[in-house]
Structure formats: structure tokens, C-alpha cells
Design an enzyme around this catalytic site. Structure first.
Site, PDB file in Angstrom:
ATOM      1  N   HIS A   1      -3.371   7.390   1.708  1.00 47.30           N
ATOM      2  CA  HIS A   1      -3.758   6.046   1.278  1.00 47.30           C
ATOM      3  C   HIS A   1      -5.138   5.768   1.859  1.00 47.30           C
ATOM      4  O   HIS A   1      -5.411   6.061   3.021  1.00 47.30           O
ATOM      5  CB  HIS A   1      -2.741   5.023   1.786  1.00 47.30           C
ATOM      6  CG  HIS A   1      -3.201   3.608   1.628  1.00 47.30           C
ATOM      7  ND1 HIS A   1      -3.718   3.127   0.451  1.00 47.30           N
ATOM      8  CD2 HIS A   1      -3.249   2.578   2.513  1.00 47.30           C
ATOM      9  CE1 HIS A   1      -4.041   1.861   0.611  1.00 47.30           C
ATOM     10  NE2 HIS A   1      -3.783   1.504   1.855  1.00 47.30           N
TER      11      HIS A   1
ATOM     12  N   CYS B   1       0.816  -1.227   0.000  1.00 53.73           N
ATOM     13  CA  CYS B   1       0.000   0.000   0.000  1.00 53.73           C
ATOM     14  C   CYS B   1       0.845   1.271   0.000  1.00 53.73           C
ATOM     15  O   CYS B   1       0.354   2.343  -0.335  1.00 53.73           O
ATOM     16  CB  CYS B   1      -0.954   0.016   1.185  1.00 53.73           C
ATOM     17  SG  CYS B   1      -2.088  -1.364   1.147  1.00 53.73           S
TER      18      CYS B   1
ATOM     19  N   ASN C   1     -10.091  -0.178  -0.210  1.00 44.77           N
ATOM     20  CA  ASN C   1      -8.626  -0.096  -0.200  1.00 44.77           C
ATOM     21  C   ASN C   1      -8.085  -0.717  -1.489  1.00 44.77           C
ATOM     22  O   ASN C   1      -8.141  -1.932  -1.668  1.00 44.77           O
ATOM     23  CB  ASN C   1      -8.105  -0.840   1.033  1.00 44.77           C
ATOM     24  CG  ASN C   1      -6.590  -0.795   1.166  1.00 44.77           C
ATOM     25  OD1 ASN C   1      -5.896  -0.432   0.223  1.00 44.77           O
ATOM     26  ND2 ASN C   1      -6.098  -1.182   2.321  1.00 44.77           N
TER      27      ASN C   1
HETATM   28  N1  ACO Z   1     -18.654  -7.960   9.409  1.00 44.73           N
HETATM   29  C1  ACO Z   1     -19.160  -8.150  10.627  1.00 44.73           C
HETATM   30  N2  ACO Z   1     -18.425  -8.440  11.700  1.00 44.73           N
HETATM   31  C2  ACO Z   1     -17.097  -8.525  11.533  1.00 44.73           C
HETATM   32  C3  ACO Z   1     -16.498  -8.361  10.289  1.00 44.73           C
HETATM   33  C4  ACO Z   1     -17.324  -8.068   9.196  1.00 44.73           C
HETATM   34  N3  ACO Z   1     -16.850  -7.852   7.957  1.00 44.73           N
HETATM   35  N4  ACO Z   1     -15.163  -8.509  10.435  1.00 44.73           N
HETATM   36  C5  ACO Z   1     -14.939  -8.781  11.717  1.00 44.73           C
HETATM   37  N5  ACO Z   1     -16.102  -8.795  12.381  1.00 44.73           N
HETATM   38  C6  ACO Z   1     -16.315  -9.041  13.793  1.00 44.73           C
HETATM   39  C7  ACO Z   1     -15.186  -9.797  14.438  1.00 44.73           C
HETATM   40  O1  ACO Z   1     -15.314 -11.183  14.210  1.00 44.73           O
HETATM   41  C8  ACO Z   1     -15.349  -9.409  15.884  1.00 44.73           C
HETATM   42  O2  ACO Z   1     -16.386 -10.196  16.440  1.00 44.73           O
HETATM   43  P1  ACO Z   1     -16.258 -10.749  17.947  1.00 44.73           P
HETATM   44  O3  ACO Z   1     -16.179  -9.528  18.806  1.00 44.73           O
HETATM   45  O4  ACO Z   1     -17.501 -11.527  18.101  1.00 44.73           O
HETATM   46  O5  ACO Z   1     -14.994 -11.558  17.960  1.00 44.73           O
HETATM   47  C9  ACO Z   1     -15.844  -7.975  15.809  1.00 44.73           C
HETATM   48  O6  ACO Z   1     -16.353  -7.795  14.480  1.00 44.73           O
HETATM   49  C10 ACO Z   1     -14.775  -6.946  16.060  1.00 44.73           C
HETATM   50  O7  ACO Z   1     -13.648  -7.307  15.247  1.00 44.73           O
HETATM   51  P2  ACO Z   1     -12.334  -6.484  15.302  1.00 44.73           P
HETATM   52  O8  ACO Z   1     -11.324  -7.086  14.383  1.00 44.73           O
HETATM   53  O9  ACO Z   1     -11.959  -6.267  16.728  1.00 44.73           O
HETATM   54  O10 ACO Z   1     -12.857  -5.099  14.700  1.00 44.73           O
HETATM   55  P3  ACO Z   1     -12.097  -3.746  14.602  1.00 44.73           P
HETATM   56  O11 ACO Z   1     -12.858  -2.687  15.297  1.00 44.73           O
HETATM   57  O12 ACO Z   1     -10.631  -3.854  14.905  1.00 44.73           O
HETATM   58  O13 ACO Z   1     -12.241  -3.412  13.050  1.00 44.73           O
HETATM   59  C11 ACO Z   1     -10.925  -3.506  11.033  1.00 44.73           C
HETATM   60  C12 ACO Z   1     -11.665  -4.299  12.106  1.00 44.73           C
HETATM   61  C13 ACO Z   1     -11.937  -2.651  10.277  1.00 44.73           C
HETATM   62  C14 ACO Z   1     -10.262  -4.457  10.085  1.00 44.73           C
HETATM   63  C15 ACO Z   1      -9.891  -2.577  11.717  1.00 44.73           C
HETATM   64  O14 ACO Z   1      -9.100  -3.324  12.621  1.00 44.73           O
HETATM   65  C16 ACO Z   1      -8.986  -1.935  10.730  1.00 44.73           C
HETATM   66  O15 ACO Z   1      -9.407  -1.085   9.964  1.00 44.73           O
HETATM   67  N6  ACO Z   1      -7.690  -2.287  10.742  1.00 44.73           N
HETATM   68  C17 ACO Z   1      -6.767  -1.735   9.783  1.00 44.73           C
HETATM   69  C18 ACO Z   1      -6.889  -2.549   8.544  1.00 44.73           C
HETATM   70  C19 ACO Z   1      -6.271  -1.881   7.387  1.00 44.73           C
HETATM   71  O16 ACO Z   1      -6.455  -0.715   7.172  1.00 44.73           O
HETATM   72  N7  ACO Z   1      -5.522  -2.665   6.645  1.00 44.73           N
HETATM   73  C20 ACO Z   1      -4.900  -2.217   5.507  1.00 44.73           C
HETATM   74  C21 ACO Z   1      -3.834  -1.167   5.785  1.00 44.73           C
HETATM   75  S1  ACO Z   1      -2.405  -1.538   5.034  1.00 44.73           S
HETATM   76  C22 ACO Z   1      -2.880  -1.908   3.533  1.00 44.73           C
HETATM   77  O17 ACO Z   1      -3.615  -1.117   2.977  1.00 44.73           O
HETATM   78  C23 ACO Z   1      -2.444  -3.164   2.945  1.00 44.73           C
END
Ligand code: ACO
Length: 324
Positions: A251, A114, A281
Site C-alpha cells: 500500500h 486502505c 495515498n
Molecule cells: N507541511 C509542513 N509542515 C508540516 C506539515 C506539512 N504538510 N504537516 C505537519 N507539519 C509540521 C507539524 O505541524 C509539526 O510542526 P511542529 O514541530 O512545529 O509542531 C512538524 O511538521 C512535524 O510534524 P509531525 O506530525 O511530527 O511529522 P512526522 O514526522 O510525524 O510526519 C507524517 C508526519 C508524514 C504524517 C507521518 O507521521 C506519517 O507518514 N504518518 C503515517 C501517515 C499515513 O501513512 N497515514 C495513512 C496510512 S493508513 C491509510 O492509508 C489510510
């Protein structure tokens, strides 16, 4: 006298097919509400079967050439930032070169996920400032849909496909911040963090392309801190404050990461170019896609000062300060 790498034209390509959050509800256990709340993403574009990264790269590069009023013969080389090439080799860049009848200079891909577009810009800027080339095409292009596990709701809702491009030309500047062109770039990597975001396949390990695996919370935590650091580094290197920045072009991974970075920097949200709601993304393509959109709709104008920033798997991250 200083040489500056000035943007002559921008272009982009988005696949025709839009996949909404509602469409995803039929594929994995998710909801529009969850995706919008956690990421800000409402829809993303997905490449057609048979539509490759190079196809999108070529179209975006063609638009950038048109915007610059140039032809392939006017270009001295091609650099493509991508992690999703059509083939292990040759590069996507040589396909762009051949399709646009660019008959001279180097063509190669840069792989920094990214952050790839910031890395590619830095390499292009170095080639231009050292006189190796006079005009270069720099492209960010990705078919992220081909490395998604469509059964993993924690990753498949986040990504999209597309490509963006720009034409850079070496021009004389006075070495001042008022000059048009790339003013400075700042790159970093920390391979100790490679396991929090990776693809679980590859040529020399599994002989497959693999799928994205991510520890979302860890990536989130590092992303906000490291992107704010590198943007601060770019500003202090040039002796400027946030009030001098016209546009932040981040980004586009997650609206909450972007808002967190903007807050830390004291940059207003209406100074931030946002496409994450419609593109998701698109990895190395996200910055040039956002740039092209804002140039074409008239927000970014000649003379405006822009700060580009990105973080990706590796981890790799970086920023570029550019006067358009
Ligand atoms: N739909 C519904 N529920 C979901 C989903 C989904 N798509 N995905 C996860 N959940 C659930 C999980 O299973 C979890 O359930 P649980 O509490 O019963 O275990 C709950 O939602 C919370 O999950 P978390 O992973 O804790 O959610 P979080 O608030 O951290 O959000 C996210 C997840 C959006 C991925 C966040 O962590 C994030 O944005 N991280 C950065 C990711 C990113 O930007 N990556 C790319 C950057 S680098 C690049 O671009 C390659």
C-alpha cells in the site's frame, strides 16, 4: 486438485489533473521539501468536479477486462473496495456491473479503507475457491479528495484519487507454491485503534461525509510494525523466505513506511513497486494501481511471486501472496 484464483488482466484509471507539491504550497503552509522528505510524495492526481469514484472504477475495470480479453458477459460478479462511494447506497459495484453489462452474480462494496483491496481479494478468492463464481472483477477505487480538509496541512498533502482493477478466474492448481494465483491471504483488524485515523462524519452520526483526521506519528508506528508482522506471517505460513519473493507490492502511503517494512524483511528496494511519489495515498486503489503499472511496464511477469500488503484505518491490515 486445488482451485486457485488466477489474475487474468489488470487495469487502472488516474484522473487527468495532477496536483504537485508546489500547487499545494499555494493552498496550505507547506513546502515541496517537507512533503518529499517526510512522505516521498511529489504529486498526486485529483478527480475533476463531477468525476466520481464509480467513474474511475468503471474505467479501470474496462481496462482490466480488455487486458484479460473478456467482456462483461464473461464475468460472474463485482467486488469494489472503497471508502468513498458515490452514494450511501447503492454500492459502487452495482454501477460497475451495469456499465460493463455484467448481467449475473453478486455486486457489492467492501469497506476496509486502505486495506480494502486485500480484504476484497480475500472475499473474491473465497467465492472462487468455493465455486460460487468462476470469474470476478475486483476493483479498488477512491476519491480521497472529497474527504480531505483542504485547510489541514497534516492530511491534505498525503492523499490522491484513482482506481485499479483486476480480473480473477478460478483455475485448477496442484496446491503448491509453484501454482499461479492467490496462494494465501492474511487479514487482521484492531478496532481499539480506530481513533488514530478516522473520518469525522457519517450517515448515522453527522449526516455529512466528514474529513480525515489522523494522529500521523501513531499511525506510522503501528504501520511499520504491523505490516512487517503480516508479511512475515504470509511467508512463514507458506514456508518461504524473502529471497523467494520477486516483488513487494505495498500500500502506497509513505515512502518511509515502505522502506521501514522492506528493511525489516530484508527485501531490496528495487524489488518494491513504488508509485507513492506520483500517486500519493489512494487508499484502497493504491495496490491495484501499482500492480497494473508494473504489469504493463513489464517488471511483473507471469510466474513471478508477489507479496501485497496494506494497513488502513480501523486499524485494518493484511497481506496476500500471489503468483502472477
Ligand atoms: N507541511 C509542513 N509542515 C508540516 C506539515 C506539512 N504538510 N504537516 C505537519 N507539519 C509540521 C507539524 O505541524 C509539526 O510542526 P511542529 O514541530 O512545529 O509542531 C512538524 O511538521 C512535524 O510534524 P509531525 O506530525 O511530527 O511529522 P512526522 O514526522 O510525524 O510526519 C507524517 C508526519 C508524514 C504524517 C507521518 O507521521 C506519517 O507518514 N504518518 C503515517 C501517515 C499515513 O501513512 N497515514 C495513512 C496510512 S493508513 C491509510 O492509508 C489510510
Amino acid at each position: 486438485m486445488t482451485i486457485r484464483s488466477v489474475i487474468l488482466g489488470t487495469g487502472s484509471c488516474l484522473p487527468e489533473r495532477t496536483m504537485t507539491n508546489k500547487d499545494l504550497e499555494a493552498i496550505v503552509d507547506t513546502s515541496d521539501e517537507w512533503i518529499v522528505q517526510r512522505t516521498g510524495i511529489r504529486e498526486r492526481r485529483i478527480a475533476a468536479d463531477g468525476q466520481t469514484t464509480a467513474d474511475m472504477a468503471i474505467e479501470s475495470a474496462r481496462h482490466a477486462l480488455q487486458a484479460a480479453g473478456l467482456h462483461g458477459a464473461d464475468i460472474d460478479g463485482v467486488i469494489v473496495a472503497t471508502s468513498t462511494p458515490d452514494t450511501t447506497f447503492p454500492s459502487v459495484a452495482v454501477k460497475v456491473q451495469a456499465a460493463l453489462n455484467i448481467c449475473q452474480g453478486p455486486a457489492f462494496d467492501v469497506h476496509a479503507v486502505c486495506a480494502g483491496f486485500i480484504y476484497a481479494l480475500t472475499v473474491a478468492d473465497s467465492l472462487l475457491r468455493t465455486g460460487v463464481a468462476r470469474r470476478l472483477l475486483v476493483v479498488g477505487a477512491e476519491k480521497m479528495s472529497s474527504i480531505l480538509n483542504w485547510e489541514d496541512r497534516t492530511t491534505c498533502v498525503l492523499f490522491g484519487d484513482g482506481a485499479g482493477a483486476l480480473v480473477l478466474e478460478a483455475q485448477e492448481g496442484r496446491g503448491e507454491i509453484a501454482d499461479r494465483g492467490i496462494i494465501s491471504t492474511h487479514l487482521h483488524a484492531d478496532g481499539h485503534l480506530r481513533d488514530i485515523l478516522y473520518v469525522n462524519g457519517g450517515v448515522s452520526s453527522t449526516q455529512t461525509a466528514g474529513h480525515i483526521v489522523m494522529e500521523g506519528k501513531e499511525v506510522f508506528r503501528h504501520a511499520v510494525a504491523l505490516m512487517a508482522d503480516v508479511v512475515t506471517e504470509a511467508m512463514s505460513h507458506n514456508g518461504i523466505g524473502p529471497e523467494e519473493i520477486d516483488w513487494l507490492v505495498p500500500h502506497q502511503a509513505n515512502i518511509r513506511i515502505i522502506e521501514g517494512t522492506a528493511r525489516k524483511l530484508d527485501v531490496r528496494l528495487d524489488q518494491v513497486i513504488l508509485t507513492v511519489d506520483r500517486h500519493g495515498n489512494t487508499s484502497a486503489a493504491s495496490i491495484p494501481l501499482a500492480l497494473d503499472e508494473a504489469v504493463r511496464d513489464g517488471r511483473i511477469q507471469r510466474g513471478h511471486l508477489m507479496l501485497l500488503e496494506a494497513l488502513g484505518s480501523g486499524l485494518t491490515w493484511g497481506a496476500a501472496l500471489i503468483r502472477y
